[in-house]
Design a protein around this motif. Structure first.
Motif, mmCIF file in Angstrom:
data_model
loop_
_atom_site.group_PDB
_atom_site.id
_atom_site.type_symbol
_atom_site.label_atom_id
_atom_site.label_comp_id
_atom_site.label_asym_id
_atom_site.label_seq_id
_atom_site.Cartn_x
_atom_site.Cartn_y
_atom_site.Cartn_z
ATOM 1 N N SER A 100 0.813 -1.224 0.000
ATOM 2 C CA SER A 100 0.000 0.000 0.000
ATOM 3 C C SER A 100 0.848 1.277 0.000
ATOM 4 O O SER A 100 0.418 2.310 -0.509
ATOM 5 C CB SER A 100 -0.967 0.007 1.184
ATOM 6 N N ARG A 103 1.369 2.039 -3.506
ATOM 7 C CA ARG A 103 0.125 2.489 -4.165
ATOM 8 C C ARG A 103 -0.237 3.917 -3.758
ATOM 9 O O ARG A 103 -0.725 4.698 -4.555
ATOM 10 C CB ARG A 103 -1.041 1.559 -3.806
ATOM 11 N N ASP A 129 -10.000 0.252 8.175
ATOM 12 C CA ASP A 129 -8.684 0.427 8.817
ATOM 13 C C ASP A 129 -7.947 1.699 8.381
ATOM 14 O O ASP A 129 -6.832 1.617 7.820
ATOM 15 C CB ASP A 129 -7.783 -0.795 8.528
ATOM 16 N N PHE A 176 5.840 -5.918 8.005
ATOM 17 C CA PHE A 176 4.958 -6.811 8.775
ATOM 18 C C PHE A 176 4.014 -5.972 9.615
ATOM 19 O O PHE A 176 4.253 -4.785 9.852
ATOM 20 C CB PHE A 176 5.761 -7.770 9.675
ATOM 21 N N LYS A 177 2.930 -6.634 10.055
ATOM 22 C CA LYS A 177 1.931 -5.976 10.898
ATOM 23 C C LYS A 177 1.837 -6.721 12.227
ATOM 24 O O LYS A 177 1.800 -7.946 12.244
ATOM 25 C CB LYS A 177 0.570 -6.024 10.178
ATOM 26 N N ASP A 196 0.807 -14.586 6.800
ATOM 27 C CA ASP A 196 -0.344 -13.715 6.508
ATOM 28 C C ASP A 196 -0.048 -12.267 6.883
ATOM 29 O O ASP A 196 -0.679 -11.350 6.360
ATOM 30 C CB ASP A 196 -1.579 -14.151 7.314
ATOM 31 N N SER A 197 0.864 -12.068 7.830
ATOM 32 C CA SER A 197 1.043 -10.713 8.362
ATOM 33 C C SER A 197 2.422 -10.123 8.064
ATOM 34 O O SER A 197 2.691 -8.982 8.428
ATOM 35 C CB SER A 197 0.794 -10.715 9.874
ATOM 36 N N MET A 198 3.292 -10.920 7.406
ATOM 37 C CA MET A 198 4.609 -10.396 7.007
ATOM 38 C C MET A 198 4.679 -10.399 5.486
ATOM 39 O O MET A 198 4.063 -11.231 4.832
ATOM 40 C CB MET A 198 5.747 -11.311 7.496
ATOM 41 N N ARG A 215 -2.704 -13.144 -2.762
ATOM 42 C CA ARG A 215 -3.334 -11.900 -3.240
ATOM 43 C C ARG A 215 -3.242 -11.787 -4.755
ATOM 44 O O ARG A 215 -4.209 -11.444 -5.416
ATOM 45 C CB ARG A 215 -2.636 -10.676 -2.630
HETATM 46 O O1 C5P Z 1 -1.135 -3.819 2.480
HETATM 47 P P1 C5P Z 1 0.059 -3.193 3.127
HETATM 48 O O2 C5P Z 1 1.205 -3.012 2.192
HETATM 49 O O3 C5P Z 1 -0.273 -1.930 3.872
HETATM 50 O O4 C5P Z 1 0.530 -4.241 4.239
HETATM 51 C C1 C5P Z 1 1.713 -4.054 4.983
HETATM 52 C C2 C5P Z 1 2.000 -5.322 5.780
HETATM 53 O O5 C5P Z 1 1.048 -5.495 6.807
HETATM 54 C C3 C5P Z 1 1.944 -6.597 4.923
HETATM 55 O O6 C5P Z 1 2.931 -7.485 5.382
HETATM 56 C C4 C5P Z 1 0.559 -7.145 5.201
HETATM 57 O O7 C5P Z 1 0.502 -8.534 5.057
HETATM 58 C C5 C5P Z 1 0.341 -6.716 6.641
HETATM 59 N N1 C5P Z 1 -1.069 -6.437 6.952
HETATM 60 C C6 C5P Z 1 -1.792 -7.318 7.747
HETATM 61 N N2 C5P Z 1 -3.104 -7.071 8.047
HETATM 62 C C7 C5P Z 1 -3.709 -5.958 7.590
HETATM 63 C C8 C5P Z 1 -2.995 -5.047 6.785
HETATM 64 C C9 C5P Z 1 -1.669 -5.319 6.488
HETATM 65 O O8 C5P Z 1 -1.255 -8.324 8.201
HETATM 66 N N3 C5P Z 1 -4.979 -5.740 7.912
#
Ligand code: C5P
Length: 239
Positions: A100, A103, A129, A176-177, A196-198, A215
């Motif tokens: 993002s 983008r 969010d 990562f989130k 899923d989050s990295m 994705r």
């Molecule tokens: O989509 P974006 O580039 O903002 O995501 C940044 C990081 O945060 C990515 O690793 C994505 O997998 C993670 N993320 C997440 N859950 C979300 C948004 C982003 O785990 N709701």
């Protein structure tokens, strides 16, 4: 420990009460979603790959002085955690521009971000969010200024630790989130840290090793999750 009634069901995990005070069970389901829930599937074993990686990374972080909610694994997809008062922030740490940030801002994909960039979003599905800033976080009473300072400091420490661990396995931690909660007065890492989050790139080939495979339909998602789970847990075992 006995699993009791459902406390919360998210897009990929369910959280249950237990018969033990202040302990919860997190079930890592096989559901996978992307684009704000716009794309959804069920992929066999996804939950256990993510649970395995999360458990390894939580243990690694705890050994290195980071407080997390992790207690133990019951089986490959059920994790015992300490109950936290969750803070509805999605704390994203970025080492390389991708997703993002590319983008929404004039960054070229792959640009190194040094120092790392922290972006904090409001965990609020109904509002998709939205991104916050420090003043909004305090004005909305989501966290105190002292808590916010601590959250950022811990997020950067987690970034350093994960970056080094993954680099040793030939993986670039792009971003990562993470999510935090309160346990008494202390700030504790909650939720999960998984594919899923990295966002993970193979250092040599640049290949995606994370949810971007799902994705953007870049290949076999579960074969990738399986391979990366093995690579990550192998590196954690060495430490
Ligand atoms: O989509 P974006 O580039 O903002 O995501 C940044 C990081 O945060 C990515 O690793 C994505 O997998 C993670 N993320 C997440 N859950 C979300 C948004 C982003 O785990 N709701």
């Amino acid at each position: 420990m006995k699993q009791k009634k459902l406390l919360y069901a998210g897009k990929a995990k369910s959280v249950y009460h237990t018969d033990v005070d202040r302990k919860l069970i997190v079930e890592f389901r096989d559901d996978i979603t992307a684009f704000d829930g716009g794309k959804k599937d069920v992929l066999m074993n996804k939950g256990s790959y993510n649970a395995e990686v999360s458990a390894f990374l939580f243990e690694y972080l705890m050994k290195n002085g980071v407080k997390t909610h992790f207690v133990s694994m019951i089986d490959p997809r059920h994790m015992v955690v300490r109950e936290l008062e969750m803070i509805p922030l999605e704390v994203i740490v970025r080492n390389v521009a991708a997703g993002s940030i590319v983008r929404n801002y004039p960054f070229k994909e792959g640009t190194k971000l040094d120092p790392p960039v922290i972006v904090i979003d409001f965990k609020d599905d109904a509002r998709h969010d939205p991104m916050l800033n420090d003043d909004l976080i305090v004005a909305l009473k989501l966290a105190s200024p002292a808590e916010l300072k601590k959250i950022k400091k811990v997020a950067l420490k987690i970034n350093q630790l994960l970056f080094a661990l993954l680099a040793a396995q030939g993986i670039t931690l792009v971003d990562f989130k993470i999510e935090f909660g309160r346990q008494g007065k202390s700030i504790c890492l909650g939720d999960e840290i998984s594919m899923d989050s990295m966002r993970l790139w193979d250092k040599k080939s640049g290949e995606s090793l994370d949810k971007d495979v799902y994705r953007f339909e870049k290949g076999d998602v579960m074969a990738t999750y399986n391979r990366v789970a093995q690579r990550i847990t192998k590196s954690a075992k060495k430490r």
